[in-house]
Write a protein that holds these residues in place. Structure first.
Motif, mmCIF file in Angstrom:
data_model
loop_
_atom_site.group_PDB
_atom_site.id
_atom_site.type_symbol
_atom_site.label_atom_id
_atom_site.label_comp_id
_atom_site.label_asym_id
_atom_site.label_seq_id
_atom_site.Cartn_x
_atom_site.Cartn_y
_atom_site.Cartn_z
ATOM 1 N N HIS A 970 -25.895 -52.182 31.617
ATOM 2 C CA HIS A 970 -26.421 -52.071 32.984
ATOM 3 C C HIS A 970 -27.397 -53.218 33.220
ATOM 4 N N GLN A 971 -27.905 -53.315 34.428
ATOM 5 C CA GLN A 971 -28.897 -54.339 34.739
ATOM 6 C C GLN A 971 -30.163 -54.112 33.932
ATOM 7 N N CYS A 972 -30.976 -55.153 33.814
ATOM 8 C CA CYS A 972 -32.222 -55.011 33.072
ATOM 9 C C CYS A 972 -33.193 -54.107 33.832
ATOM 10 N N LYS A 973 -34.232 -53.666 33.160
ATOM 11 C CA LYS A 973 -35.141 -52.693 33.785
ATOM 12 C C LYS A 973 -35.907 -53.300 34.952
ATOM 13 N N TYR A 974 -36.033 -54.631 34.971
ATOM 14 C CA TYR A 974 -36.744 -55.274 36.079
ATOM 15 C C TYR A 974 -35.861 -55.396 37.317
ATOM 16 N N CYS A 975 -34.563 -55.123 37.138
ATOM 17 C CA CYS A 975 -33.634 -55.136 38.287
ATOM 18 C C CYS A 975 -33.139 -53.734 38.620
ATOM 19 N N GLY A 976 -33.728 -52.718 37.991
ATOM 20 C CA GLY A 976 -33.417 -51.344 38.362
ATOM 21 C C GLY A 976 -32.507 -50.596 37.426
ATOM 22 N N GLU A 977 -31.937 -51.262 36.408
ATOM 23 C CA GLU A 977 -31.077 -50.630 35.403
ATOM 24 C C GLU A 977 -29.821 -49.985 35.985
ATOM 25 N N GLY A 978 -29.391 -50.422 37.145
ATOM 26 C CA GLY A 978 -28.159 -49.893 37.724
ATOM 27 C C GLY A 978 -26.949 -50.696 37.296
ATOM 28 N N ASP A 979 -25.779 -50.260 37.750
ATOM 29 C CA ASP A 979 -24.559 -51.034 37.506
ATOM 30 C C ASP A 979 -24.598 -52.293 38.365
ATOM 31 N N PHE A 980 -23.921 -53.342 37.896
ATOM 32 C CA PHE A 980 -23.851 -54.562 38.706
ATOM 33 C C PHE A 980 -22.992 -54.322 39.954
ATOM 34 N N ILE A 981 -22.075 -53.385 39.868
ATOM 35 C CA ILE A 981 -21.371 -52.877 41.058
ATOM 36 C C ILE A 981 -22.002 -51.517 41.329
ATOM 37 N N ALA A 982 -22.684 -51.387 42.426
ATOM 38 C CA ALA A 982 -23.528 -50.218 42.668
ATOM 39 C C ALA A 982 -22.778 -48.909 42.455
ATOM 40 N N PHE A 983 -23.347 -48.042 41.614
ATOM 41 C CA PHE A 983 -22.807 -46.711 41.323
ATOM 42 C C PHE A 983 -21.356 -46.770 40.830
ATOM 43 N N HIS A 984 -21.054 -47.828 40.132
ATOM 44 C CA HIS A 984 -19.682 -48.066 39.672
ATOM 45 C C HIS A 984 -19.191 -46.945 38.765
ATOM 46 N N ARG A 985 -20.025 -46.550 37.815
ATOM 47 C CA ARG A 985 -19.582 -45.578 36.817
ATOM 48 C C ARG A 985 -19.245 -44.212 37.426
ATOM 49 N N TYR A 986 -19.875 -43.912 38.585
ATOM 50 C CA TYR A 986 -19.621 -42.625 39.225
ATOM 51 C C TYR A 986 -18.288 -42.622 39.984
ATOM 52 N N ASP A 1070 -42.104 -59.274 30.772
ATOM 53 C CA ASP A 1070 -41.005 -60.188 30.440
ATOM 54 C C ASP A 1070 -40.208 -60.516 31.695
ATOM 55 N N SER A 1071 -39.409 -61.570 31.584
ATOM 56 C CA SER A 1071 -38.593 -61.972 32.725
ATOM 57 C C SER A 1071 -37.283 -61.188 32.745
ATOM 58 N N CYS A 1072 -36.590 -61.318 33.847
ATOM 59 C CA CYS A 1072 -35.284 -60.669 34.001
ATOM 60 C C CYS A 1072 -34.343 -61.146 32.893
ATOM 61 N N TYR A 1073 -33.688 -60.198 32.262
ATOM 62 C CA TYR A 1073 -32.778 -60.561 31.168
ATOM 63 C C TYR A 1073 -31.368 -60.051 31.421
ATOM 64 N N CYS A 1074 -30.995 -59.995 32.690
ATOM 65 C CA CYS A 1074 -29.631 -59.563 33.039
ATOM 66 C C CYS A 1074 -28.566 -60.470 32.423
ATOM 67 N N GLU A 1075 -28.837 -61.763 32.438
ATOM 68 C CA GLU A 1075 -27.845 -62.696 31.890
ATOM 69 C C GLU A 1075 -27.596 -62.423 30.414
ATOM 70 N N LYS A 1076 -28.690 -62.127 29.705
ATOM 71 C CA LYS A 1076 -28.550 -61.828 28.288
ATOM 72 C C LYS A 1076 -27.740 -60.544 28.078
ATOM 73 N N ILE A 1077 -27.982 -59.548 28.929
ATOM 74 C CA ILE A 1077 -27.233 -58.290 28.831
ATOM 75 C C ILE A 1077 -25.750 -58.534 29.080
ATOM 76 N N VAL A 1078 -25.450 -59.362 30.069
ATOM 77 C CA VAL A 1078 -24.045 -59.635 30.383
ATOM 78 C C VAL A 1078 -23.349 -60.250 29.177
ATOM 79 N N VAL A 1110 -21.332 -63.202 39.503
ATOM 80 C CA VAL A 1110 -21.589 -63.500 40.914
ATOM 81 C C VAL A 1110 -23.079 -63.336 41.199
ATOM 82 N N TYR A 1111 -23.646 -62.284 40.670
ATOM 83 C CA TYR A 1111 -25.082 -62.011 40.813
ATOM 84 C C TYR A 1111 -25.919 -63.148 40.219
ATOM 85 N N LEU A 1112 -25.387 -63.767 39.137
ATOM 86 C CA LEU A 1112 -26.103 -64.848 38.454
ATOM 87 C C LEU A 1112 -25.685 -66.233 38.952
#
Length: 1630
Positions: A970-986, A1070-1078, A1110-1112
């Motif tokens: 999921h997104q990093c905690k500084y970006c809300g920890e959601g899916d990159f496609i909103a509510f994708h898993r649901y 810390d800074s946003c680490y979404c890229e690292k998660i991806v 796309v987000y990055l």
């Protein structure tokens, strides 16, 4: 071989039992008291079973690229079949002597008088085997069948070897006869040898005679109850075989498997088992891990004995041969696998490259050993009359074959058969196949092609060569470059390297100081082709290039390198005879040296000058010194006329004597030397002082060759295949598998080609492909052709695609590449191998935590110690936090770091004491402990290690990895920890369940509010009251003015920033680490799910990858994963409907967004509409439909405004939100697409789509989403000219954002709102407010560590300040941008920084970075996949380059960037950056027009017409960014002036001045143009041209006042001369 019963348990736990399983009872219970070699003779019955069809089965698994997991499937098939046969033999009391490939030999040792009973017993066993296992169908459609031979008589056991390794073989008449009997048998038959027929019970044995043979075919054993009691017969046989240690317990098949521990016996038995197997047994690893399809080199050695040779002669010869062969093989890790005899001959099966033994150059070592063995056996063995050796290389099955209690390690495959056949069919020679010939890389004159011969069982053997060996005389002067430069096959991706060579050569010619240029690169990086290119570039009129290519053999040949260089220099290398060589040499040196010294050349150059008295009186040392002085004199004389360049490819193979002479040469005269090295190879030479001193010189230039960037990889693939384009999936495959290595690209393509994976199509001409998804990064058109009906002309261009239903990710590595990697893997310890293999499951980059999770029962300390060793040996590398390797990333600016020579450090380090070594290792382990992310230094090793796992093991490990990673996807905690496609898993069934257990997650959700955010919330409550109070107060102020709103908003931002400063925890955030998660979580998850064939989850994570990229802002990687998702979708059965409509909509929506970002507007519109259809959301096709839908949506919007209700929690809420967010995303892209179309109808469609976006957001009741939609609606209204709505919704967005929280996603939305407002104000030309907002957005991003958004904000801030002519602040912001982008390795930020630097040079007349720096960046990164997807930025960069070259009249340099600009203009959106780039394109076009008016009047009209259209287009595009209207009007005024229309020119100049407003930069330039064109009394001097290219450099502490001096240094648009432009004056009729 499934274990069962107590016997199996004992066998599993006993090392002796495991070792004994590899040795027959003949050895286990044999006599160990005698010294080897010894002979033991006895009587017995032999059974030879051959399995026909197994070679074809092996070939099927090893060559069919669509069949993955061949090794484990082959192992299971073989052991299941052979194991049953072995068990049958042992049930009948037989002892399995050995497994010879796909055959086995069994023995019943018996007293001579009982041999007839045992023959009958063996025949009964044979009949049972034929009945039960005679035919076996395999899962790949091939049939296995059995052929059996039986013999009886005297047998001799011979044991040979030494104290470390021993081998046994059986010889005698019975052995010869059983092999002959088997050879006579056909599938399903049993042949009894002549002696066996003589000794058997003939009454009960029904046979059929074979014509012209004494052997007979056994049909059956007669059923004669009166004469033959079967029960008593078996009792008799059991008694006869009592001495053979047959087990009478039915649960125990073999007594040797349950032996009690016996250290002495184990020690003796271990000598008969290969070391590779013993290591696995000692490490307690399953023997299945040893089963592989791996490339090896097979050597069959056969010698035939004289007729007079007896058993003693044979025993002595085999022992001597064994000792010598072992000595030859040992240094190169070759192994004797088996020794067997047949028909007065003995054969050794030797193998190079078994697991744990792989080495580089194994084919070379095998040939060298083979020739030495041939010489020894031919001359030194007793009674040997003929020696034949066959060598073959390629993939074979290496593994354990047999039953769980009796098995052997063996090799099976086509290459094994081929080596045996060429040994037999080319007697007396050392012969090899074409693969060995090519892989040895030995000179062609070391081989001789032999005549073709049909060989039994071998189809298409290829060319067979006789190996002649290497002698110094045959190699004289033969070291030419093997790679030839070809105009049709240009060197790709190495322009910078060749440019450096040319620059250094020019300096050398000027300064006349010796210089060494060193290129270092891994194997396959194209060093040889680069050396060929350099040799070509160096060949000019006043330069002489002497180029050599060295091989491993040359390092041991004293003075070879210098002797060869001098021979080529003197031109005697091509002379065939002594006389010719002597004559040529004499002409070259006449007059330079005295005749009495000529004889010094006799030895090095193989000439025959008469010996002189002077030289005869010299000792060898003096002669050597004199010869060296003569060489120096010759070179000095030549240097007076021309420049000499020595090019040495493979410089790691320079011999030590040549190194010493090179050192003297460099001191004696100026010489230019170019060397190429392979890593690691040179280190051993540094032990010699001469190369250490030479290479450690700081005067040298050292360049490490980098891997090819993705675009060059594609170019090379097209070049190699002879096509103009390749399929996208093939591009991805090559980029991922080759890792930028040119040789790997060639091998991968060759492997695909020979396996018929590729197909070719004619490229259709004159057809546009602008609106095709596959043409986003390449333009190809597929024209279907019927290959049977079409004649292709030579002018046809082709494209290459992949055959349908071929999964490229299942393609195994080519044998050559696998061999390279396995050589490195086999040099590791078992622990290191296990870590590498487990890391290979995770990926090229891997988390150390995940690695520990999948390692079998490892401690963290053990893992860290092993990782430290692997880092030290450069197998792994640690990644700095946030520095994750990207496939789309290329090297940055070609910096001085590439010139730091590693030889200096190596040479200076020297030897260190033990304490420092231990300290270094501890430090290394500490560094590894801190490292969370690591990666393979050579990704090829990862591929090879991955293929070593068996299918079931891979699946289990992939499942374990996926289960571990899913919780972090999921997104990093500084970006809300959601899916990159909103509510994708649901929205996807099953995604709320774990992949391994399929049970609902019961873990509590993580608290997304950090400690820092909690502090901020508390502070906000104290200072500003509750959010609800703010909402209430704002909704009551209906008359709130826009100006007041902006002031309140700025104040609010200042308040938030002050809170940041006062909150301690937030400053340490810390800074946003979404890229690292991806890269470390989501991308690997998609691979793991694909590996376990969970395609629903794989598709889910592929879409998440694409959305994340796309987000990055990485459109290329998004495109890659969307293409992968499409390929997966095509491979699924459409009837099953595995993928739901929501995900299909997401796929099309993301494709549309990427297409829009890449400027493919029509394609984007089509894809997004398709996405809406899949969501069952209609969008009108006609203007009438749009009118009525607008009424409906307006009514809905008003209803939302009135209700303001909160969402009531209910079942399925998240799924509904997923649909609303997806609809909103589609509509958001759609309005942006429509807004780019100037047509009135399109504006109405854009307004409708934007309004529908707002309604989706309001229906979701998500405050952040509502604010974003208001900002978008405001921007849409601005673009289509609806000022009232634009201002209204901007104000509404600002008001609602005032009460946003300062944690998680809401804080990020606030930052985006501020950034969007700043961007809008910048576009409109409200530069002061834009800069104020940008400063505050920057502060928020800096505090929240949103580095990527920050880079975008800083570039916009720089633009606002720069256009405001606030240069000091502009430079300060530019320095921030440099820091953020380079620190975070943000390639887009770097490009923006470079663009800003070029703007300062072009329009402010001072430099922050020189133009050369900017040019280097663009050239080094123009193939970067991320930048390729940023058309606006690239347009701006190339336009700046074009303007620079045009202003300086460097028209040759101008052409390339200008062509790039013209290409990009057609594919660019109307963003601020793109519009600015378009304006700069117009300026470069204007300068070109100015040139044409003076030099090419015939081209003026054509260009003028184009410019007219472009200026109109610019006016249309600038409606989205009016801040650039002044620049367009300015250029239009100049064009009119060029054509003599002064009045209109003045009018447009006035309009430009009117629109300037806060654009002080353009205003000042307009003022100068006004004075220069119309009001100046005297001609002005162009200060910009006078200053260029050495502009003043900005220094720290400079103020705007200091920069005022450069205000007049603007480039002057040249005033046209009256006479020159008279013919171009525009009239009203024109």
């Amino acid at each position: 071989m499934p274990p069962s019963g107590p016997q199996a348990t004992k066998n599993e736990n006993s090392i002796l039992g495991k070792v004994a399983a590899h040795v027959p009872d003949l050895i286990v219970y044999g006599d160990f008291s005698q010294e080897v070699p010894f002979i033991e003779t006895f009587d017995g019955v032999l059974l030879f079973i051959d399995i026909s069809g197994f070679t074809a089965l092996t070939e099927k698994y090893s060559t069919n690229t669509n069949l993955e997991n061949g090794a484990d499937q082959l192992t299971q098939t073989l052991n299941r079949y052979v194991g049953d046969i072995v068990e049958e033999v042992m049930v009948f009391g037989g002892d399995i002597l050995n497994f010879a490939g796909d055959a086995l030999l069994a023995l019943w040792k018996v007293n001579r008088r009982h041999i007839n009973d045992i023959i009958t017993l063996v025949l009964k066993c044979s009949l049972r085997i034929q009945h039960d296992y005679g035919v076996c169908d395999t899962e790949v459609g091939l049939e296995l069948r059995v052929k059996i031979g039986v013999s009886a008589g005297h047998i001799s056991k011979v044991v040979v070897g030494d104290n470390r390794h021993q081998y046994f073989l059986v010889i005698g008449r019975a052995v010869d006869e059983v092999r002959l009997a088997q050879s006579l048998a056909k599938a399903g038959e049993i042949i009894l040898s002549p002696n066996g027929w003589e000794l058997c019970h003939r009454k009960i044995t029904e046979v059929q005679k074979i014509p012209d043979e004494r052997a007979v075919k056994v049909k059956y054993i007669k059923h004669m109850p009166l004469e033959f009691d079967e029960e008593k017969f078996f009792e008799r046989c059991t008694h006869h075989l009592a001495d053979n240690h047959i087990c009478d317990n039915q649960e125990i098949l073999r007594k040797a498997s349950i032996l009690a521990p016996n250290e002495e016996l184990e020690k003796r038995l271990r000598k008969f088992v290969t070391r590779n197997v013993l290591k696995k047994i000692d490490d307690d690893q399953p023997l299945e891990y040893l089963s592989e399809l791996r490339p090896v080199t097979i050597v069959f050695v056969n010698f035939q004995f004289d007729e007079s040779a007896n058993t003693l002669h044979l025993s002595k010869a085999v022992q001597d041969a064994n000792i010598y062969i072992t000595e030859m093989l040992h240094p190169f890790r070759g192994k004797i696998n088996k020794i067997f005899t047949f028909d007065k001959g003995c054969t050794f099966l030797c193998i190079f490259g078994l697991p744990g033994d792989k080495q580089a150059d194994e084919s070379t070592h095998a040939l060298d050993c083979a020739l030495k063995i041939h010489t020894f056996c031919s001359t030194s063995l007793m009674k040997v009359k003929l020696v034949s050796i066959g060598v073959a290389s390629g993939p074979v099955f290496c593994g354990v074959v047999g039953h769980r209690v009796r098995h052997e390690y063996t090799v099976i495959g086509r290459k094994v058969n081929l080596a045996a056949r060429i040994m037999m069919y080319y007697p007396g020679l050392v012969t090899c196949d074409s693969v060995t010939y090519s892989e040895s890389k030995l000179p062609h004159y070391c081989f001789q092609e032999v005549p073709f011969t049909d060989m039994k069982g071998i189809l298409n053997p290829g060319t067979i060569y006789q190996y002649l060996g290497i002698t110094e005389k045959t190699m004289i002067f033969k070291a030419y470059l093997t790679k030839e430069r070809c105009e049709d096959y240009p060197l790709l991706g190495r322009k910078r390297e060749t440019d450096i060579f040319e620059e250094l050569l020019e300096k050398f010619k000027y300064f006349k100081e010796s210089h060494i240029l060193i290129y270092e690169g891994h194997f396959g990086y194209g060093k040889s082709q680069l050396m060929a290119e350099i040799a070509y570039l160096g060949q000019t009129a006043d330069q002489k290039v002497v180029a050599v290519e060295l091989t491993k053999i040359n390092v041991s040949q004293s003075f070879f390198t210098m002797r060869t260089l001098m021979a080529m220099f003197l031109g005697i290398d091509t002379c065939k005879s002594y006389d010719t060589r002597q004559y040529t040499l004499q002409n070259k040196i006449r007059g330079l040296i005295d005749d009495s010294y000529y004889c010094l050349f006799n030895q090095p150059f193989y000439v025959k000058f008469p010996a002189s008295e002077v030289v005869s009186n010299m000792d060898s040392l003096r002669r050597k010194g004199e010869l060296e002085l003569i060489f120096v004199k010759i070179l000095q004389h030549a240097a007076e006329k021309e420049t000499t360049i020595f090019v040495i490819d493979g410089a790691q193979f320079i011999d030590s004597t040549s190194w010493e002479y090179l050192e003297k040469l460099l001191r004696s005269l100026p010489i230019f030397i170019v060397l190429s090295f392979s890593p690691f190879e040179h280190k051993r030479h540094l032990l010699c002082s001469a190369p250490g001193r030479i290479l450690a010189s700081t005067a040298n230039t050292y360049i490490r060759l980098k891997e090819l960037c993705p675009t060059v990889i594609v170019q090379k693939a097209c070049q190699d295949l002879g096509v103009v384009s390749i399929a996208r999936e093939l591009e991805t495959f090559l980029i991922q598998r080759s890792h930028g290595n040119p040789f790997y690209i060639e091998e991968l393509l060759h492997n695909l080609h020979i396996n018929s994976v590729l197909q070719y199509h004619v490229l259709e001409e004159d057809e546009e492909s602008e609106d095709e998804w596959d043409s986003l990064f390449t333009t190809v058109v597929l024209k279907p052709q019927d290959s049977t009906n079409v004649d292709y002309s030579e002018s046809d261009e082709f494209i290459c695609t992949v055959k349908q239903n071929v999964k490229l990710h299942n393609i195994m590595l080519p044998p050559i590449l696998k061999g390279i990697a396995l050589a490195e893997l086999d040099n590791m310890t078992p622990s290191e191998q296990m870590v590498v293999k487990c890391a290979a499951i995770i990926g090229v980059t891997f988390s150390t935590e995940l690695l520990l999770h999948i390692l079998p029962d490892w401690t963290k300390m053990k893992m860290n110690q092993t990782l430290a060793a692997l880092v030290e040996s450069r197998i792994f590398e640690c990644f700095v936090e946030g520095k994750v390797q990207q496939s789309g990333q290329t090297m940055g600016v070609f910096s001085q770091e590439l010139y730091n020579c590693p030889f200096i450090e190596t040479a200076a380090k020297g030897e260190s004491d033990l304490a420092s070594v231990i300290a270094y290792r501890i430090k290394q382990e500490e560094a590894v402990m801190q490292c969370k992310l690591m990666g393979f230094c050579t990704p090829l090793l990862k591929e090879a290690a991955y293929e070593l796992w068996l299918k079931s093991q891979k699946r289990a490990l992939h499942l374990k990895c996926a289960s571990y990673l899913e919780s972090d996807a999921h997104q990093c905690k500084y970006c809300g920890e959601g899916d990159f496609i909103a509510f994708h898993r649901y929205a996807v069934d099953g995604m709320l369940w774990k992949i391994d257990s399929e049970e609902l997650r019961n873990e509590a959700e993580r608290d997304i509010v950090s400690e820092a955010a909690s502090d901020l919330v508390s502070a906000m409550i104290l200072t500003a009251g509750s959010a609800e109070a703010i909402r209430t107060s704002l909704t009551t102020q209906e008359s709130f003015r826009v100006e007041d709103t902006e002031k309140a908003f700025l104040a609010r931002l200042d308040e938030i920033i002050r809170l940041f400063d006062s909150t301690t925890h937030f400053r340490n955030m810390d800074s946003c680490y979404c890229e690292k998660i991806v890269e470390s979580v989501i991308v690997p998850l998609s691979h793991h799910c694909m590996a376990v064939e969970n395609y629903v989850r794989a598709f889910y994570y592929l879409l998440e990858c694409a959305a994340a990229y796309v987000y990055l802002s990485n459109n290329y990687m998004a495109f890659t994963y969307l293409s992968t998702a499409e390929c997966l979708l095509k491979s699924l059965d459409p009837k099953q409907k595995i993928i739901n409509q929501f995900e299909m909509s997401v796929l099309y929506c993301l494709k549309g967004e990427v297409s829009y970002n890449m400027g493919q507007i029509n394609l984007a519109k089509r894809l997004v509409k398709k996405a809406l259809e899949l969501l069952n959301r209609s969008f009108p096709l006609t203007i009438v439909g749009a009118f009525f839908m607008s009424m409906v949506e307006t009514s809905k919007h008003m209803s939302h405004q009135k209700k303001q209700n909160s969402w009531q929690m209910s079942d399925g809420r998240e799924k509904r939100l997923a649909l609303l967010y997806q609809e909103g995303r589609c509509l958001s892209i759609l309005w942006q697409v429509f807004s780019l179309d100037p047509a009135t109808n399109s504006k109405k469609f854009a307004h409708l789509a934007a309004l529908m976006t707002v309604n989706c957001a309001e229906e979701s009741q998500d405050e952040a989403q509502i604010i974003s939609s208001y900002m978008e609606f405001s921007l849409c209204c601005q673009l289509i000219g609806c000022q009232q709505e634009w201002m209204k919704y901007e104000e509404m967005a600002i008001k609602r954002s005032l009460h946003l929280g300062v944690v998680g996603r809401e804080l990020f939305i606030l930052a985006k709102v501020v950034a969007s407002l700043a961007y809008m104000k910048l576009c409109l030309g409200n530069l002061l407010l834009a800069s104020k907002l940008s400063y505050r957005a920057h502060e928020i991003c800096e505090q929240t560590k949103k580095s990527k958004l920050n880079c975008s904000i800083l570039f916009n801030l720089f633009t606002a300040l720069f256009l405001s002519a606030r240069y000091t602040q502009s430079v300060q912001v530019l320095s921030w941008l440099e820091e953020f982008s380079f620190r975070g390795d943000n390639i887009i930020g770097k490009a923006c920084f470079v663009s800003g630097c070029m703007d300062l040079i072009l329009y402010a007349s001072f430099s922050y970075k020189p133009f050369a720096y900017c040019l280097d960046f663009v050239l080094a990164n123009e193939g970067n996949c991320i930048l390729l997807s940023q058309n606006g930025i690239m347009l701006s960069l190339y336009s700046s380059m074009a303007i620079w070259f045009a202003r300086l009249h460097l028209w040759d340099h101008f052409k390339e960037p200008f062509e790039q600009v013209k290409r990009l203009v057609r594919r660019t959106s109307t963003s601020l950056t793109a519009n600015y780039g378009f304006c700069k394109f117009l300026e470069s076009e204007t300068l070109l027009l100015q040139k044409y008016m003076g030099e090419r009047p015939d081209r003026v009209r054509e260009l003028r017409n184009k410019m007219g259209k472009n200026l109109e287009q610019a006016m249309t595009q600038c409606s989205t960014s009016p801040v650039y209207y002044p620049r367009v009007y300015h250029l239009k005024a100049y064009v009119l002036l060029l054509f003599g229309n002064d009045e209109e020119s003045q009018a447009f100049l006035d309009m430009a001045t009117k629109y300037c407003c806060e654009n002080c930069l353009e205003r000042s330039w307009l003022t100068i143009s006004q004075e220069w064109w119309f009001t100046g009394e005297t001609a002005m001097e162009d200060e910009w041209l006078k200053t260029a290219p050495d502009f003043p450099v900005w220094k720290e502490g400079m103020s705007d006042k200091d920069l005022e001096v450069y205000e007049r240094n603007r480039y002057l648009l040249k005033l046209p001369e009256q006479e020159s432009n008279s013919s171009f004056i525009i009239t009203n009729d024109d």
